[in-house]
Motif scaffolding. Structure first.
Motif, PDB file in Angstrom:
ATOM      1  N   PHE A 219       2.741  -3.220  -4.734  1.00 57.45           N
ATOM      2  CA  PHE A 219       3.630  -4.331  -5.064  1.00 57.45           C
ATOM      3  C   PHE A 219       5.065  -4.017  -4.656  1.00 57.45           C
TER       4      PHE A 219
ATOM      5  N   THR B  48       0.455  -9.766  -4.215  1.00 60.82           N
ATOM      6  CA  THR B  48      -0.059 -10.547  -5.341  1.00 60.82           C
ATOM      7  C   THR B  48      -1.214  -9.860  -6.066  1.00 60.82           C
TER       8      THR B  48
ATOM      9  N   ALA C 162       3.701 -11.861  -0.029  1.00 61.32           N
ATOM     10  CA  ALA C 162       2.840 -12.441  -1.069  1.00 61.32           C
ATOM     11  C   ALA C 162       1.402 -11.995  -0.887  1.00 61.32           C
TER      12      ALA C 162
END
Length: 129
Positions: free
Chosen positions: A92, A114, A110
């Motif tokens: 992340f 995610t 993303a």
């Protein structure tokens, strides 16, 4: 919660193995270097050593995440939790760094970030309940 977390972190690991494959194995293929926004084969050839190295970072994070999930479901639950959360958290964080390079990287960030973020959240929820 722990099952959902394990599935999410496992999927993040698989995604990062695929990223390793693109960056370290298939980088000089036009379909791949175009996906990463390069303009020419010459650019791909020039950046290949960097991509190769970066790909292995992704592979090592994937191995850490997968091993963490496996260990979580054994007698080494605490070590597995720590390894899975650290690896997914690093995935992340890498997505946040990617996003910091420009808004044009939002989709890639993303995609990359995610699953590991959700995995960390669900592992933390599993710890709390």
């Amino acid at each position: 919660m722990a099952i959902v977390a394990s599935v999410l972190v496992g999927l993040a690991a698989l995604l990062h193995v695929y990223i390793w494959y693109m960056e370290s194995v298939r980088w000089r293929t036009p379909a791949i270097w175009k996906r990463f926004g390069l303009a020419s084969q010459a650019d791909a050839d020039t950046t290949a050593p960097l991509a190769y190295n970066q790909g292995f970072y992704n592979l090592f994070l994937a191995v850490g995440a997968a091993l963490g999930v496996i260990l979580y479901w054994t007698d080494a639950r605490d070590a597995g939790f720590a390894l899975a959360v650290f690896s997914a958290g690093s995935m992340f964080a890498a997505a946040v760094v990617l996003l910091s390079t420009g808004r044009s990287r939002l989709r890639a960030a993303a995609t990359q970030g995610t699953l590991p973020l959700l995995g960390v959240v669900f592992f933390l929820l599993a710890l709390a309940f």
